[in-house]
Design a protein around this motif. Sequence first.
Motif, PDB file in Angstrom:
ATOM      1  N   THR A  57      -6.126  -4.930   6.528  1.00  0.00           N
ATOM      2  CA  THR A  57      -5.629  -3.557   6.400  1.00  0.00           C
ATOM      3  C   THR A  57      -5.709  -2.853   7.756  1.00  0.00           C
ATOM      4  O   THR A  57      -6.725  -2.925   8.447  1.00  0.00           O
ATOM      5  CB  THR A  57      -6.453  -2.789   5.361  1.00  0.00           C
ATOM      6  N   PHE A  74      -4.131   3.450  11.493  1.00  0.00           N
ATOM      7  CA  PHE A  74      -3.287   3.907  12.585  1.00  0.00           C
ATOM      8  C   PHE A  74      -3.430   5.400  12.787  1.00  0.00           C
ATOM      9  O   PHE A  74      -3.773   6.159  11.875  1.00  0.00           O
ATOM     10  CB  PHE A  74      -1.820   3.535  12.326  1.00  0.00           C
ATOM     11  N   SER A 110      -2.274   1.091   6.795  1.00  0.00           N
ATOM     12  CA  SER A 110      -1.101   0.243   6.589  1.00  0.00           C
ATOM     13  C   SER A 110      -1.556  -1.099   6.020  1.00  0.00           C
ATOM     14  O   SER A 110      -2.654  -1.569   6.324  1.00  0.00           O
ATOM     15  CB  SER A 110      -0.338   0.022   7.896  1.00  0.00           C
ATOM     16  N   GLN A 111      -0.709  -1.689   5.202  1.00  0.00           N
ATOM     17  CA  GLN A 111      -1.053  -2.962   4.562  1.00  0.00           C
ATOM     18  C   GLN A 111       0.206  -3.788   4.391  1.00  0.00           C
ATOM     19  O   GLN A 111       1.243  -3.292   3.962  1.00  0.00           O
ATOM     20  CB  GLN A 111      -1.710  -2.723   3.193  1.00  0.00           C
ATOM     21  N   ALA A 112       0.092  -5.081   4.763  1.00  0.00           N
ATOM     22  CA  ALA A 112       1.190  -6.022   4.570  1.00  0.00           C
ATOM     23  C   ALA A 112       0.812  -6.998   3.458  1.00  0.00           C
ATOM     24  O   ALA A 112      -0.370  -7.294   3.223  1.00  0.00           O
ATOM     25  CB  ALA A 112       1.486  -6.778   5.855  1.00  0.00           C
ATOM     26  N   SER A 172       5.419  -4.534   3.452  1.00  0.00           N
ATOM     27  CA  SER A 172       4.346  -3.780   4.089  1.00  0.00           C
ATOM     28  C   SER A 172       4.540  -2.301   3.780  1.00  0.00           C
ATOM     29  O   SER A 172       5.668  -1.851   3.545  1.00  0.00           O
ATOM     30  CB  SER A 172       4.331  -4.004   5.607  1.00  0.00           C
ATOM     31  N   GLY A 173       3.462  -1.575   3.765  1.00  0.00           N
ATOM     32  CA  GLY A 173       3.535  -0.148   3.454  1.00  0.00           C
ATOM     33  C   GLY A 173       2.542   0.643   4.280  1.00  0.00           C
ATOM     34  O   GLY A 173       1.536   0.106   4.748  1.00  0.00           O
ATOM     35  N   ARG A 174       2.845   1.925   4.479  1.00  0.00           N
ATOM     36  CA  ARG A 174       1.958   2.808   5.224  1.00  0.00           C
ATOM     37  C   ARG A 174       1.779   4.095   4.435  1.00  0.00           C
ATOM     38  O   ARG A 174       2.692   4.565   3.745  1.00  0.00           O
ATOM     39  CB  ARG A 174       2.537   3.140   6.610  1.00  0.00           C
ATOM     40  N   PHE A 204       4.474   8.456   3.126  1.00  0.00           N
ATOM     41  CA  PHE A 204       4.309   6.999   3.064  1.00  0.00           C
ATOM     42  C   PHE A 204       5.613   6.349   3.468  1.00  0.00           C
ATOM     43  O   PHE A 204       6.669   6.994   3.496  1.00  0.00           O
ATOM     44  CB  PHE A 204       3.894   6.558   1.664  1.00  0.00           C
ATOM     45  N   SER A 205       5.508   5.060   3.756  1.00  0.00           N
ATOM     46  CA  SER A 205       6.703   4.285   4.094  1.00  0.00           C
ATOM     47  C   SER A 205       6.521   2.865   3.558  1.00  0.00           C
ATOM     48  O   SER A 205       5.412   2.345   3.521  1.00  0.00           O
ATOM     49  CB  SER A 205       6.947   4.264   5.607  1.00  0.00           C
TER      50      SER A 205
END
Length: 376
Positions: A135, A138, A158-160, A329-331, A347-348
């Motif tokens: 994880t 940022f 962030s997590q992929a 992946s998300g942020r 979020f993204s």
Amino acid sequence: AVMRLRPVLMTATVASLGFLPMAISTSAGAEVQRPLATVVIGGLITATFLTLFVLPLLYIIFDRTKLRGRLASKTVVVTVVLIFFGISSVDAQQRISIENAVETAVKNNQQLGINEAEVKSAKLNAKTAFEIPKTGLFAENEDYRPSDKVGILKIGVSQAIAWPGLYAARKNYLNAQLKYAELNIDLLNATIKRDVKTAYYQLWYLQDKQILYKRLDSVYTMLFKTAEIRVKAGDVANLDKISAEAKMRELKAFMVQNSKEMTIQQQQLMMLLNQNEWLLPLASPLVKMNVATANINVGHPILSLQEQNVNISSSNIAVQKNTNRPEFSGRFFTQRLWGANDPFTGFSVMAAIPLFGGGAYRNKVKVATAEREVQE
């Protein structure tokens, strides 16, 4: 003692030198002459040693009137005991049953310990199938403009994550490797038992063969002596004596050869049992082995191991196919973390699609498919 030293040494030396051409002969009949000459020369050397050293020591021990001290007596006794103990210990060999031999071989085999460590490693490795990337934390500042030189500070995580099917495929692949390691232990156990039983029963067969040779040797020796007496009496021709002697010597050569083969099998058994000890089978006649009919429903360990190789290759194909799937992946960020007034939160989500490396991924699948064909 000085007067008898020269005659004893001359007698043994002359006789030994007389048999020396026979011991090193390579002409026809040498396979019969060499073992006989070797035994005779060895016997002369041993007899000379006993005559010059052991017999005087024994005379000193039993003739106590000529001893001059207890210390000298104890020294001589210890010397003779050590000599005879060393001679007798050479022939001391322990007997072992086939069950104990197999059990000892399995217990002392170091490769089994290595395989068990590999199974333990494979079990731990199987637990890493659902490994998720780390994880990320940022901090970024964006939206700078001339009228706003402060911008918007964003702090978040962030997590992929890979394609969900990849984790299941990786789990099947690692479990297949674990099963391979377990089957490898079964194969090694079967190989150890087979090799130990082969060496043991071969040694048992040679032992019974040696006993039979000894019985025949007594018969042929008696026939030779009988023929010798009859030749002296003039009842038969000298040819009968020569024939009986040839048979007797041939049998003695067979006994020597069989003894060497027994030594080879004993060394093989020592290596399989991982012991530095000379062993012999049970002192009983060789029993008939019960050969059980093979069960077609139970696979041979080698076939099971090869079948598992095919399963590993098939699992690897599934892994390579799922590697070509999209990754996600998300942020997420929020300014509430430091108590900002009217905070920004957002979020993204991103999907990574292999647009340009599709050919390489497809080739990986083809390689895995070719590997499965090789294993099949």
